[in-house]
Design a protein around this motif. Sequence first.
Motif, PDB file in Angstrom:
ATOM      1  N   LYS A 107       0.826  -1.212   0.000  1.00 33.34           N
ATOM      2  CA  LYS A 107       0.000   0.000   0.000  1.00 33.34           C
ATOM      3  C   LYS A 107       0.858   1.259   0.000  1.00 33.34           C
ATOM      4  N   SER A 130     -10.852   0.122   5.419  1.00 32.71           N
ATOM      5  CA  SER A 130      -9.730  -0.789   5.217  1.00 32.71           C
ATOM      6  C   SER A 130      -9.929  -2.129   5.898  1.00 32.71           C
ATOM      7  N   THR A 131      -9.340  -3.161   5.270  1.00 34.00           N
ATOM      8  CA  THR A 131      -9.204  -4.444   5.955  1.00 34.00           C
ATOM      9  C   THR A 131      -7.930  -4.421   6.805  1.00 34.00           C
ATOM     10  N   ASN A 133      -4.351  -2.974   6.039  1.00 34.02           N
ATOM     11  CA  ASN A 133      -3.095  -2.433   5.505  1.00 34.02           C
ATOM     12  C   ASN A 133      -3.226  -1.025   4.945  1.00 34.02           C
ATOM     13  N   THR A 134      -4.312  -0.765   4.255  1.00 34.57           N
ATOM     14  CA  THR A 134      -4.510   0.584   3.715  1.00 34.57           C
ATOM     15  C   THR A 134      -4.513   1.598   4.850  1.00 34.57           C
ATOM     16  N   GLY A 233      -8.291  -8.430  -3.740  1.00 37.79           N
ATOM     17  CA  GLY A 233      -9.300  -8.086  -2.746  1.00 37.79           C
ATOM     18  C   GLY A 233     -10.228  -7.070  -3.374  1.00 37.79           C
ATOM     19  N   ASN A 234      -9.864  -5.790  -3.194  1.00 38.72           N
ATOM     20  CA  ASN A 234     -10.656  -4.725  -3.821  1.00 38.72           C
ATOM     21  C   ASN A 234     -10.221  -4.521  -5.277  1.00 38.72           C
ATOM     22  N   CYS A 235      -9.209  -5.247  -5.691  1.00 35.46           N
ATOM     23  CA  CYS A 235      -8.800  -5.389  -7.099  1.00 35.46           C
ATOM     24  C   CYS A 235      -8.098  -4.175  -7.704  1.00 35.46           C
ATOM     25  N   GLY A 236      -7.573  -3.300  -6.856  1.00 40.14           N
ATOM     26  CA  GLY A 236      -6.800  -2.179  -7.388  1.00 40.14           C
ATOM     27  C   GLY A 236      -5.428  -2.617  -7.865  1.00 40.14           C
ATOM     28  N   ASN A 237      -4.788  -3.489  -7.093  1.00 37.51           N
ATOM     29  CA  ASN A 237      -3.383  -3.795  -7.367  1.00 37.51           C
ATOM     30  C   ASN A 237      -3.177  -4.510  -8.692  1.00 37.51           C
ATOM     31  N   ALA A 294      -7.287  -9.671   4.935  1.00 37.55           N
ATOM     32  CA  ALA A 294      -6.949  -8.537   4.056  1.00 37.55           C
ATOM     33  C   ALA A 294      -7.758  -8.561   2.762  1.00 37.55           C
ATOM     34  N   GLU A 341       1.893 -12.398   5.398  1.00 34.59           N
ATOM     35  CA  GLU A 341       0.575 -12.587   5.999  1.00 34.59           C
ATOM     36  C   GLU A 341      -0.286 -13.490   5.096  1.00 34.59           C
ATOM     37  N   THR A 371       2.144  -9.571  -0.718  1.00 28.83           N
ATOM     38  CA  THR A 371       1.713  -8.195  -0.492  1.00 28.83           C
ATOM     39  C   THR A 371       1.962  -7.617   0.908  1.00 28.83           C
TER      40      THR A 371
HETATM   41  N1  F0G Z   1      -2.900  -8.373   0.012  1.00 30.67           N
HETATM   42  C1  F0G Z   1      -2.937  -7.624   1.125  1.00 30.67           C
HETATM   43  C2  F0G Z   1      -1.976  -7.925   2.213  1.00 30.67           C
HETATM   44  C3  F0G Z   1      -3.883  -6.580   1.236  1.00 30.67           C
HETATM   45  O1  F0G Z   1      -3.914  -5.849   2.328  1.00 30.67           O
HETATM   46  C4  F0G Z   1      -4.789  -6.354   0.166  1.00 30.67           C
HETATM   47  C5  F0G Z   1      -5.797  -5.310   0.254  1.00 30.67           C
HETATM   48  C6  F0G Z   1      -4.669  -7.161  -0.973  1.00 30.67           C
HETATM   49  C7  F0G Z   1      -3.719  -8.151  -1.012  1.00 30.67           C
HETATM   50  C8  F0G Z   1      -5.561  -6.978  -2.148  1.00 30.67           C
HETATM   51  O2  F0G Z   1      -5.236  -5.849  -2.885  1.00 30.67           O
HETATM   52  O3  F0G Z   1      -7.413  -4.664  -2.832  1.00 30.67           O
HETATM   53  O4  F0G Z   1      -5.663  -4.046  -4.471  1.00 30.67           O
HETATM   54  O5  F0G Z   1      -6.892  -6.187  -4.684  1.00 30.67           O
HETATM   55  N2  F0G Z   1      -6.083  -4.673   1.305  1.00 30.67           N
HETATM   56  C9  F0G Z   1      -7.004  -3.539   1.375  1.00 30.67           C
HETATM   57  C10 F0G Z   1      -6.882  -2.848   2.699  1.00 30.67           C
HETATM   58  C11 F0G Z   1      -8.356  -3.834   0.931  1.00 30.67           C
HETATM   59  O6  F0G Z   1      -7.835  -2.197   3.136  1.00 30.67           O
HETATM   60  O7  F0G Z   1      -5.821  -2.901   3.313  1.00 30.67           O
HETATM   61  P1  F0G Z   1      -6.369  -5.144  -3.781  1.00 30.67           P
END
Ligand code: F0G
Length: 404
Positions: A107, A130-131, A133-134, A233-237, A294, A341, A371
Motif C-alpha cells: 500500500k 480498510s481491511t 493495511n490501507t 481483494g478490492n482489485c486495485g493492485n 486482508a 501474511e 503483499t
Molecule cells: N494483500 C494484502 C496484504 C492486502 O492488504 C490487500 C488489500 C490485498 C492483497 C488486495 O489488494 O485490494 O488491491 O486487490 N487490502 C485492502 C486494505 C483492501 O484495506 O488494506 P487489492
Amino acid sequence: MFPKSTLRCMKCNREYGSEEILYSCPNCGSLLEVIIDTPTTSLEQMSKRPLGVWRYLEFLPAGEGTEIVSLEEGGTPLYKCDRLGKWAGLSKLYVKFEGANPTGSFKDRGMTLGVTKAKSLGSKAVACASTGNTSASLAAYAAKSGLTCYVILPSGKVAMGKLAQALMHGAKVISVKGNFDEALKLVMELSTKMGIYLLNSINPWRLEGQKTLAFETIDQLGHAPALLAVPMGNCGNVSAIWKGYNEFKDSGLTDSLPRMYGVQAEGASPVVNMLRAGAEKLAPVLNPETVATAIRIGNPVNWPKAARAIRESDGLSETVSDEEIIGAQRMLASLEGIGIEPASAASIAGVKKAVENGKIDRDTEAVCVCTGHLLKDPEEAIKVCGKPVEVPADFKVISGLLTN
Ligand code: F0G
C-alpha cells in the motif's frame, strides 16, 4: 520531469482535469483512470536514482512544484525461490516481497503518490475504509505530511499488527459493525459530503504509485516475467500492475507483457466467479469469509479494471482455500525465510494450483507478489503454528527436548 496527466472514464471515455477531485465519472458513474503522456526515457537513465517508487518519476503524475511525501517506499527484494519452487512445481519462481515496504505492505507505493496528491490539492484530511493495511499505510503517510487521518475498519476482522499501526501513527480509528464493503460505502459518502480526501483504491492516483511494482520487476529481472500472480481483494493492485507493464511497453522499455494471474480466497471470490462464468457483471458475495482477512471482500469496487487486466493479458484467475493459503504461507516461511501474511500467500497457493491443474507449464517464469509482512497478523501465525512448550528453567529438561 513529471508527466502531464488527465482523468479518463474507462467506460464513456470522457476526460477530466487532473486537479478535479473525482472518484467516479460524473457522466456515467464508472471508474476513472489516470492517463499520462507517454514518457521518453530509458531504464539506464532512471537507474541513476535508487530502486524504489520515485526512480520512475517520468511515469508518476505528481505535478510540477509538488513536494513529494515519501517514506522511501518500493525497491523491495525480488527473491528467486528454488526450494519453494520445487514444492510448487516451478523451476523459475520468484517472490516480490512487498512486506519490505516501510509499513510492511504494498500500500505504501500507492500512498506516497496519493498523499502527495492530497497535499497538492490542499486537502487537510484524508480517509479510507480498510481491511487493515490501507489504514496502516495511510496513517503513516498522513503523519509524515501533517494531515488528519480517519479510518473506518470492519469490527473484529482487522489483524492486530495493522490496527496497532493505524493507532500509533495517530489516525482516528472507527470500527463499524459491518464488513469492509459496508465500511467502504460509508467512507465514500462521508468523504464526498465532508470534503475529506478519499484514499481507497477507487482513487485512481493511488494506483499510479502501485504500478511501479511492474517497473521494478523489469528492472530486477531484466525483462517482464511470463506470469505475474497477485492476490485480489478490492482489485486495485492487479489493475495497477497491468497498467504499469503497458506503460513501459508504450515507452519501448519492454517488448513483452506478463499474463496477469488474479487469485482470490474461496470464500471471497466474486471476480473469479464472474470470469469463470464469462459474465460481464459482478455478482457480489454477500458474506465474504476467509482466514486472509486482508482480502475478505465481497464487492470489490475495481472489478471492471481487474477483469480487463486479466482478459487483456490472456491471464488466469483462480480461487484457493484457507488450507491452501495457510499451507503456502508456512512453506514460504520455512523453506525460504520469507514471512508473509495469509492474504499474500494466495499468490503462492495460486501458482501451485495452476501447475497442478496444467494451466501453466513447470518452466513458466512466475513472479508471485507477496503483499504484506508476517508480523501484520501475529495471532494467525501463532494459531496455525501452535504456542511454544513451556518448561521449568532447567538444563536437563530443556536438553531433553533438543533432538538435533
Ligand atoms: N494483500 C494484502 C496484504 C492486502 O492488504 C490487500 C488489500 C490485498 C492483497 C488486495 O489488494 O485490494 O488491491 O486487490 N487490502 C485492502 C486494505 C483492501 O484495506 O488494506 P487489492
